[in-house]
Design a protein around this motif. Sequence first.
Motif, PDB file in Angstrom:
ATOM      1  N   ALA A 256       0.838  -1.211   0.000  1.00 58.32           N
ATOM      2  CA  ALA A 256       0.000   0.000   0.000  1.00 58.32           C
ATOM      3  C   ALA A 256       0.873   1.261   0.000  1.00 58.32           C
ATOM      4  O   ALA A 256       0.654   2.193  -0.776  1.00 58.32           O
ATOM      5  N   VAL A 257       1.885   1.252   0.857  1.00 51.98           N
ATOM      6  CA  VAL A 257       2.753   2.430   0.983  1.00 51.98           C
ATOM      7  C   VAL A 257       3.561   2.653  -0.305  1.00 51.98           C
ATOM      8  O   VAL A 257       3.825   3.789  -0.720  1.00 51.98           O
ATOM      9  N   GLY A 258       3.922   1.545  -0.938  1.00 54.10           N
ATOM     10  CA  GLY A 258       4.748   1.619  -2.154  1.00 54.10           C
ATOM     11  C   GLY A 258       4.116   2.443  -3.256  1.00 54.10           C
ATOM     12  O   GLY A 258       4.818   3.037  -4.086  1.00 54.10           O
ATOM     13  N   PHE A 259       2.801   2.511  -3.277  1.00 54.93           N
ATOM     14  CA  PHE A 259       2.134   3.314  -4.310  1.00 54.93           C
ATOM     15  C   PHE A 259       2.540   4.774  -4.198  1.00 54.93           C
ATOM     16  O   PHE A 259       2.821   5.434  -5.186  1.00 54.93           O
ATOM     17  N   LYS A 260       2.562   5.261  -2.973  1.00 56.55           N
ATOM     18  CA  LYS A 260       2.906   6.668  -2.788  1.00 56.55           C
ATOM     19  C   LYS A 260       4.353   6.920  -3.230  1.00 56.55           C
ATOM     20  O   LYS A 260       4.635   7.880  -3.930  1.00 56.55           O
ATOM     21  N   LYS A 261       5.213   6.018  -2.834  1.00 59.24           N
ATOM     22  CA  LYS A 261       6.623   6.179  -3.198  1.00 59.24           C
ATOM     23  C   LYS A 261       6.780   6.244  -4.715  1.00 59.24           C
ATOM     24  O   LYS A 261       7.499   7.081  -5.261  1.00 59.24           O
ATOM     25  N   SER A 262       6.100   5.337  -5.378  1.00 59.37           N
ATOM     26  CA  SER A 262       6.193   5.260  -6.829  1.00 59.37           C
ATOM     27  C   SER A 262       5.597   6.508  -7.484  1.00 59.37           C
ATOM     28  O   SER A 262       6.159   7.044  -8.441  1.00 59.37           O
ATOM     29  N   GLY A 273       9.222  -2.014  -9.594  1.00 59.83           N
ATOM     30  CA  GLY A 273       9.760  -1.388  -8.389  1.00 59.83           C
ATOM     31  C   GLY A 273       8.827  -1.601  -7.202  1.00 59.83           C
ATOM     32  O   GLY A 273       9.277  -1.806  -6.072  1.00 59.83           O
ATOM     33  N   LEU A 274       7.525  -1.570  -7.454  1.00 56.85           N
ATOM     34  CA  LEU A 274       6.547  -1.768  -6.384  1.00 56.85           C
ATOM     35  C   LEU A 274       6.661  -3.186  -5.808  1.00 56.85           C
ATOM     36  O   LEU A 274       6.638  -3.384  -4.597  1.00 56.85           O
ATOM     37  N   VAL A 275       6.801  -4.167  -6.704  1.00 52.36           N
ATOM     38  CA  VAL A 275       6.926  -5.554  -6.238  1.00 52.36           C
ATOM     39  C   VAL A 275       8.213  -5.697  -5.421  1.00 52.36           C
ATOM     40  O   VAL A 275       8.218  -6.303  -4.347  1.00 52.36           O
ATOM     41  N   LEU A 276       9.283  -5.084  -5.900  1.00 51.13           N
ATOM     42  CA  LEU A 276      10.555  -5.166  -5.184  1.00 51.13           C
ATOM     43  C   LEU A 276      10.434  -4.520  -3.804  1.00 51.13           C
ATOM     44  O   LEU A 276      10.855  -5.074  -2.795  1.00 51.13           O
ATOM     45  N   TYR A 277       9.823  -3.351  -3.759  1.00 45.34           N
ATOM     46  CA  TYR A 277       9.654  -2.644  -2.491  1.00 45.34           C
ATOM     47  C   TYR A 277       8.794  -3.469  -1.524  1.00 45.34           C
ATOM     48  O   TYR A 277       9.082  -3.559  -0.332  1.00 45.34           O
ATOM     49  N   SER A 278       7.735  -4.089  -2.055  1.00 40.93           N
ATOM     50  CA  SER A 278       6.819  -4.844  -1.191  1.00 40.93           C
ATOM     51  C   SER A 278       7.445  -6.140  -0.705  1.00 40.93           C
ATOM     52  O   SER A 278       7.305  -6.517   0.445  1.00 40.93           O
TER      53      SER A 278
ATOM     54  N   CYS B  44      -0.982   7.754 -11.407  1.00 41.94           N
ATOM     55  CA  CYS B  44      -1.584   6.471 -11.033  1.00 41.94           C
ATOM     56  C   CYS B  44      -2.850   6.737 -10.204  1.00 41.94           C
ATOM     57  O   CYS B  44      -2.897   7.686  -9.425  1.00 41.94           O
ATOM     58  N   CYS B  45      -3.870   5.893 -10.374  1.00 43.13           N
ATOM     59  CA  CYS B  45      -5.133   6.079  -9.647  1.00 43.13           C
ATOM     60  C   CYS B  45      -5.048   5.539  -8.214  1.00 43.13           C
ATOM     61  O   CYS B  45      -5.965   5.696  -7.429  1.00 43.13           O
ATOM     62  N   GLY B  46      -3.953   4.865  -7.910  1.00 43.02           N
ATOM     63  CA  GLY B  46      -3.823   4.281  -6.574  1.00 43.02           C
ATOM     64  C   GLY B  46      -4.239   2.826  -6.531  1.00 43.02           C
ATOM     65  O   GLY B  46      -4.031   2.136  -5.532  1.00 43.02           O
ATOM     66  N   ALA B  47      -4.833   2.380  -7.642  1.00 38.41           N
ATOM     67  CA  ALA B  47      -5.138   0.963  -7.868  1.00 38.41           C
ATOM     68  C   ALA B  47      -5.791   0.244  -6.694  1.00 38.41           C
ATOM     69  O   ALA B  47      -5.535  -0.918  -6.431  1.00 38.41           O
ATOM     70  N   SER B  48      -6.631   0.947  -5.969  1.00 34.87           N
ATOM     71  CA  SER B  48      -7.393   0.412  -4.831  1.00 34.87           C
ATOM     72  C   SER B  48      -6.503   0.078  -3.629  1.00 34.87           C
ATOM     73  O   SER B  48      -6.955  -0.552  -2.689  1.00 34.87           O
ATOM     74  N   HIS B  49      -5.244   0.510  -3.653  1.00 39.36           N
ATOM     75  CA  HIS B  49      -4.372   0.304  -2.493  1.00 39.36           C
ATOM     76  C   HIS B  49      -3.980   1.619  -1.821  1.00 39.36           C
ATOM     77  O   HIS B  49      -3.878   1.687  -0.615  1.00 39.36           O
ATOM     78  N   LEU B  50      -3.749   2.651  -2.645  1.00 41.75           N
ATOM     79  CA  LEU B  50      -3.302   3.918  -2.052  1.00 41.75           C
ATOM     80  C   LEU B  50      -4.314   4.425  -1.023  1.00 41.75           C
ATOM     81  O   LEU B  50      -3.936   4.953   0.021  1.00 41.75           O
ATOM     82  N   GLN B  51      -5.609   4.224  -1.292  1.00 41.90           N
ATOM     83  CA  GLN B  51      -6.611   4.772  -0.359  1.00 41.90           C
ATOM     84  C   GLN B  51      -6.618   4.040   0.977  1.00 41.90           C
ATOM     85  O   GLN B  51      -7.088   4.566   1.972  1.00 41.90           O
ATOM     86  N   ASP B  52      -6.061   2.828   1.000  1.00 43.46           N
ATOM     87  CA  ASP B  52      -5.937   2.117   2.281  1.00 43.46           C
ATOM     88  C   ASP B  52      -4.940   2.840   3.170  1.00 43.46           C
ATOM     89  O   ASP B  52      -4.989   2.754   4.397  1.00 43.46           O
ATOM     90  N   TYR B  53      -4.022   3.508   2.518  1.00 44.52           N
ATOM     91  CA  TYR B  53      -2.933   4.167   3.221  1.00 44.52           C
ATOM     92  C   TYR B  53      -3.283   5.629   3.471  1.00 44.52           C
ATOM     93  O   TYR B  53      -3.168   6.130   4.578  1.00 44.52           O
TER      94      TYR B  53
END
Lengths: 326, 293
Positions: A256-262, A273-278, B44-53
């Motif tokens: 979840a956090v990786g999305f923000k980083k990316s 990169g997201l898979v690697l980070y996770s 990116c739309c956050g793909a249904s994960h960013l909003q969890d955070y």
Amino acid sequence: MSIEHKITTQKVNFKVFRFNADEDYLPYYENYDMEVTSEEVVLDILNRIKWDHDGSFSYRRSCRHGICGTCAIKVNGRSTLACKESMNDMVELFGNELVIEPLSTKRAVKDMIIDKGDFWEKHAAVTPYLVADIDENPESENLVSPEDAEKLDEADLCIQCGACHYACPAVAINEDFFGPAAFAAAYRFSADVRDNSTSRLADVNEEKQGVWDCVKCFECAEACPKEINPIGKITKLHQMAFQEGIAKNNVAVRHAVGFKKSIVKNGVLDEGGLVLYSEGPAIVKHIPVAFKMFTKGKIVPPWGITKSENLDEIQKLVKSSSTVKF
Amino acid sequence: MEKLRYALFTGCTAKQSTPEQMMSTVAVAEKLGIELVELTEASCCGASHLQDYDDFLSLVLNARNIAYAEKHGLTMVTICNTCQLNTAMTKHRLDNNEELKAKVNEKLAEVGLEYKGTSNVTHFLYAIIDDFGLDKLKEMVVTPLSQFNIAPFYGCHNIRPSELQNETHKTAENPYNPTSLDDLIIACGGETVDYEEKNKCCGFHVELQAPHTAAVLTGNAIAGAMDGNADWMVTPCPLCHLKLDTQTAHASKAIGREVELPVLHMQQMVGLALGCTPAELGLNHHLAKVDFV
Ligand code: SF4
Ligand code: SF4
Ligand code: FES
């Protein structure tokens, strides 16, 4: 002026799940043709099957008012409270061939009656009650402000019917997974200002049983006859984990956090990169598939990613709008 | 008919792990005479994960994406179910909550943008059905897919929550008995396969954290299509495609049965029927080999 109320009738074929655990080795389906009136609800049909066709037909109902949750069954795969659901709507949705089944055919005991033991066990496991030090002789009422009451987001309206639980594919696969109704209950008490449980949120954040194993299919939101939107509560439990600082440093949380980083880096996601980070070093297990994808031109290397235009705007917004630190 | 124009929100996957999704979208739009203005500024739309955070951040970023579509004065078209859900959900929340909208706009103002709520958000599947029209598509088919049994795989986020999704497209979809993709298959001249898993989850979103659950869902879906005698599967979601196309080894192991089928993007199927070449549609990018063309 009086509005004329016209009752219409139509022919419906019901294919009804039948099974008696004491006698039958396998379940079977019985066909019943009936004239259905526009006034009837699904429960009327269950009654008529019992009264007019087969007295041994079994189902549960109690309040006949959509509030006790006992009469939940499935019509053409869609969970419904039999006492609330109009037959007309069912025919409109699915046509004149309707399949009537219990919420879970696997857990059927007799016809529509299922063993809800797993549902109640999971419900009990999330501490579904208020944990608070109560002054036994309070001087005034323990008032909750309307704003604070609103935070429950109607999770307290759950009638424990089990519709969402038995619609949830994660529950069907993973016997440890608490399931949407238990999460809705966990949220209901965790969001209560009077509650001070320290274990509940931690429990629903455990891997395998907790909120991180929800597949985000929205089956529960669709199934709930009370519009509780259990997955909405699951999202809120995710958010609480971060707000209350109990989110663990595990693959799900990093995902979840990786999305923000990316997003900060590229605007768009760097999927590899997201898979690697996770995953961290555990990423090696993905190598065989990644290699195949690479040979098919399905993997873009980090230097090949097209960043969003106006990336500075995105970065500025992330900086000023972020509400959570991790 | 006036030329259809949309603001294309590609999402991240079509630019990375499903390049064929992008290629076939462009090819089909060209054949149908649909103009796509790519939203190159989108995030990116956050793909249904960013909003969890971080729910608020997710709202701001999605509102920004829509604001760019609004700048063009166009309906936003998505080509990923999860992008569709996240964007439509943002739109729904902002359009129904003035206070929230104001808070989000306060942030957007910092970069000179505003979310007004003037652009609709739809998926390319529904743009074809609602705006272009299946009858018109039928007339344009040059290579009917009549020799194929095609299994539709809808993907959760186009059909659930139905209330929200039915707000964004004109033909209401019943999540327990969806028809859009079936109708599209028929319009392309193919035979549709009816199977239990067609409206079920592929497991994509928990592939990392709950790999067993994810693999069983994928396996069951492909097995259901195979048991329905499908020659191949088709999906409007690149995430479902990725799961069904690339995870067959794990899925086979999880359900104890060898499962594999070609899994085409909805655009690739339409492209084939419209006479696009396999190269234009990127049919060589799949792991489960597409060997029928
Ligand atoms: S969204 Fe999550 S909790 Fe709800 S039914 Fe799907 S997997 Fe279960
Ligand atoms: S959340 Fe809804 S579907 Fe689930 S048990 Fe409660 S009332 Fe029933
Ligand atoms: S009988 Fe109580 S909810 Fe239906």
